[in-house]
Design a protein around this motif. Structure first.
Motif, PDB file in Angstrom:
ATOM      1  N   PHE A 349     -19.776  15.910  17.616  1.00  0.00           N
ATOM      2  CA  PHE A 349     -19.461  15.560  16.230  1.00  0.00           C
ATOM      3  C   PHE A 349     -19.102  14.079  16.105  1.00  0.00           C
ATOM      4  O   PHE A 349     -19.588  13.375  15.210  1.00  0.00           O
ATOM      5  CB  PHE A 349     -18.305  16.428  15.728  1.00  0.00           C
ATOM      6  CG  PHE A 349     -17.738  15.964  14.410  1.00  0.00           C
ATOM      7  CD1 PHE A 349     -18.349  16.297  13.215  1.00  0.00           C
ATOM      8  CD2 PHE A 349     -16.581  15.183  14.365  1.00  0.00           C
ATOM      9  CE1 PHE A 349     -17.836  15.863  11.993  1.00  0.00           C
ATOM     10  CE2 PHE A 349     -16.058  14.745  13.153  1.00  0.00           C
ATOM     11  CZ  PHE A 349     -16.694  15.081  11.968  1.00  0.00           C
ATOM     12  N   LEU A 350     -18.253  13.602  17.009  1.00  0.00           N
ATOM     13  CA  LEU A 350     -17.797  12.209  16.948  1.00  0.00           C
ATOM     14  C   LEU A 350     -18.949  11.230  17.134  1.00  0.00           C
ATOM     15  O   LEU A 350     -19.047  10.219  16.426  1.00  0.00           O
ATOM     16  CB  LEU A 350     -16.721  11.976  18.009  1.00  0.00           C
ATOM     17  CG  LEU A 350     -15.389  12.708  17.786  1.00  0.00           C
ATOM     18  CD1 LEU A 350     -14.537  12.665  19.038  1.00  0.00           C
ATOM     19  CD2 LEU A 350     -14.638  12.100  16.608  1.00  0.00           C
ATOM     20  N   ASN A 351     -19.819  11.521  18.078  1.00  0.00           N
ATOM     21  CA  ASN A 351     -20.957  10.624  18.316  1.00  0.00           C
ATOM     22  C   ASN A 351     -21.901  10.600  17.117  1.00  0.00           C
ATOM     23  O   ASN A 351     -22.509   9.565  16.812  1.00  0.00           O
ATOM     24  CB  ASN A 351     -21.706  11.046  19.582  1.00  0.00           C
ATOM     25  CG  ASN A 351     -20.943  10.654  20.849  1.00  0.00           C
ATOM     26  OD1 ASN A 351     -20.394   9.559  20.932  1.00  0.00           O
ATOM     27  ND2 ASN A 351     -20.901  11.559  21.818  1.00  0.00           N
ATOM     28  N   LYS A 352     -22.027  11.726  16.426  1.00  0.00           N
ATOM     29  CA  LYS A 352     -22.855  11.765  15.218  1.00  0.00           C
ATOM     30  C   LYS A 352     -22.258  10.872  14.132  1.00  0.00           C
ATOM     31  O   LYS A 352     -22.994  10.219  13.384  1.00  0.00           O
ATOM     32  CB  LYS A 352     -22.976  13.197  14.705  1.00  0.00           C
ATOM     33  CG  LYS A 352     -23.962  14.066  15.466  1.00  0.00           C
ATOM     34  CD  LYS A 352     -24.065  15.447  14.848  1.00  0.00           C
ATOM     35  CE  LYS A 352     -25.079  16.315  15.603  1.00  0.00           C
ATOM     36  NZ  LYS A 352     -25.166  17.674  15.009  1.00  0.00           N
ATOM     37  N   GLN A 353     -20.921  10.855  14.064  1.00  0.00           N
ATOM     38  CA  GLN A 353     -20.270  10.009  13.056  1.00  0.00           C
ATOM     39  C   GLN A 353     -20.543   8.536  13.329  1.00  0.00           C
ATOM     40  O   GLN A 353     -20.808   7.760  12.403  1.00  0.00           O
ATOM     41  CB  GLN A 353     -18.758  10.264  13.042  1.00  0.00           C
ATOM     42  CG  GLN A 353     -18.355  11.704  12.753  1.00  0.00           C
ATOM     43  CD  GLN A 353     -19.064  12.266  11.544  1.00  0.00           C
ATOM     44  OE1 GLN A 353     -18.987  11.706  10.441  1.00  0.00           O
ATOM     45  NE2 GLN A 353     -19.750  13.375  11.739  1.00  0.00           N
TER      46      GLN A 353
END
Length: 366
Positions: A349-353
């Motif tokens: 999720f964080l990398n997608k952000q």
């Protein structure tokens, strides 16, 4: 609904949680009953008794439980013409009787059976204790009066167990009813007991579970009220117990979620930030616990997500990067597969952000 049991500490000397498997529950119950029999030899105690004359070794919940949600019957109803009995909500989802397969022509309330269930709840799983008169000579001559005691430990664990079963069976109203009784019991004890710390911890956890029920019923206002009251009780306690810290931070995040989806981003950020502060302190005290680090990363992600929606992109990116750093520095061993899976999903999720930020920059340059 959280799987943490607010009565795990009080369930036994070993802290056995009544939410565990039935096999473990039965083993613990037998050990508890044996201890109860030993205590009954003393003049100030009376062994617990079921109002129907059954003890925990012989009485099974079968006659009073719903085979669909696996919990005590709530709004007991019978399907006609076969007369098999279930919770009203549970059987209303079927056209054929799940027990015998007969067509259900109509569903009728079974008031007598529900009265029996309610009586069972009221009298079972409590510790009975004789009332000791301050005048020793009177106690010797006068008959002792049996009163109920320690309701939050025995009856509370029992009610939470039934609520969890009902919740898992999607019978949310049943779960809410059991938890409401439990909360009322604890409130009564808080007025007379000196052990307010343990009771506040239990009440805070039960209120959080009640919030989950209201949220599942799409009653956002009641859910928020229960979560806020949970926070109120849990915030009074020293932040040393990890289960307490977890429950407090989760309640704060859930209030933030409700505010977020209601469009009140400023309020959502305030609650997410409070949860983040709780989890930062927990990591300082328990930096070696992987679960605390992952919780911290989740809170960082929630705050950063709101910052992005509020237009504070640089602050949001900083929060996402800090969360990624926490997770990448976390070392997990082979016995922590569940935590590894959770860490992986949060990292994704964080990398997608961050990728969204990069794509915005590229788009602007083109």
């Amino acid at each position: 609904m959280s799987s943490l049991c607010p009565f795990a500490k009080g369930a036994s000397a070993g802290g056995v949680c009544p939410m565990r498997s039935d096999t473990n529950n039965n083993k613990h119950q037998e050990e508890h009953d044996d201890k109860g029999d030993e205590k009954s030899n003393h003049s100030d105690t009376v062994s617990p008794k079921c109002p129907y004359g059954f003890d925990s070794h012989t009485f099974k919940l079968g006659p009073l439980s719903c085979m669909i949600c696996q919990s005590l019957l709530y709004q007991s109803s019978k399907c006609m013409p076969c007369s098999h009995k279930f919770c009203k909500f549970c059987i209303s989802r079927f056209n054929d009787c799940p027990l015998c397969g007969a067509d259900i022509e109509k569903i009728e309330p079974d008031t007598d059976l529900q009265v029996m269930v309610d009586r069972f709840i009221d009298g079972h799983a409590r510790i009975k204790r004789s009332q000791v008169n301050s005048d020793a000579t009177e106690v010797r001559d006068a008959p002792q009066t049996v009163i109920y005691g320690d309701v939050s430990m025995e009856r509370g664990a029992f009610l939470v167990q039934q609520a969890m079963r009902a919740f898992r069976g999607n019978n949310i109203e049943s779960a809410k009813s059991r938890l409401s009784i439990c909360a009322e019991d604890i409130r009564e004890q808080l007025q007379t007991s000196s052990n307010t710390s343990e009771l506040c911890s239990q009440l805070g956890a039960v209120l959080g579970l009640l919030g989950d029920c209201c949220r599942a019923l799409r009653d956002a206002n009641s859910a928020a009220a229960h979560y806020e009251e949970s926070v109120e009780f849990l915030s009074k306690l020293p932040a040393k117990d990890l289960e307490l810290v977890h429950t407090l931070s989760v309640s704060l995040n859930k209030i933030g979620d409700l505010k977020y989806y209601d469009g009140d981003l400023q309020s959502a950020r305030s609650y997410y930030a409070q949860s983040l502060d709780v989890r930062r302190n927990a990591v300082k005290e328990n930096s070696n616990l992987s679960s605390q680090v992952i919780d911290l990363a989740v809170s960082l992600a929630k705050v950063a997500d709101v910052d992005r929606n509020l237009g504070n992109e640089d602050v949001a990116i900083s929060g996402f990067k800090e969360a990624i750093s926490c997770l990448e520095s976390l070392k997990l061993d082979s016995t922590e597969a569940a935590l590894e899976q959770r860490r992986g999903s949060v990292l994704e999720f964080l990398n997608k952000q961050l990728a969204e930020k990069d794509s915005h920059v590229v788009g602007a340059a083109v």
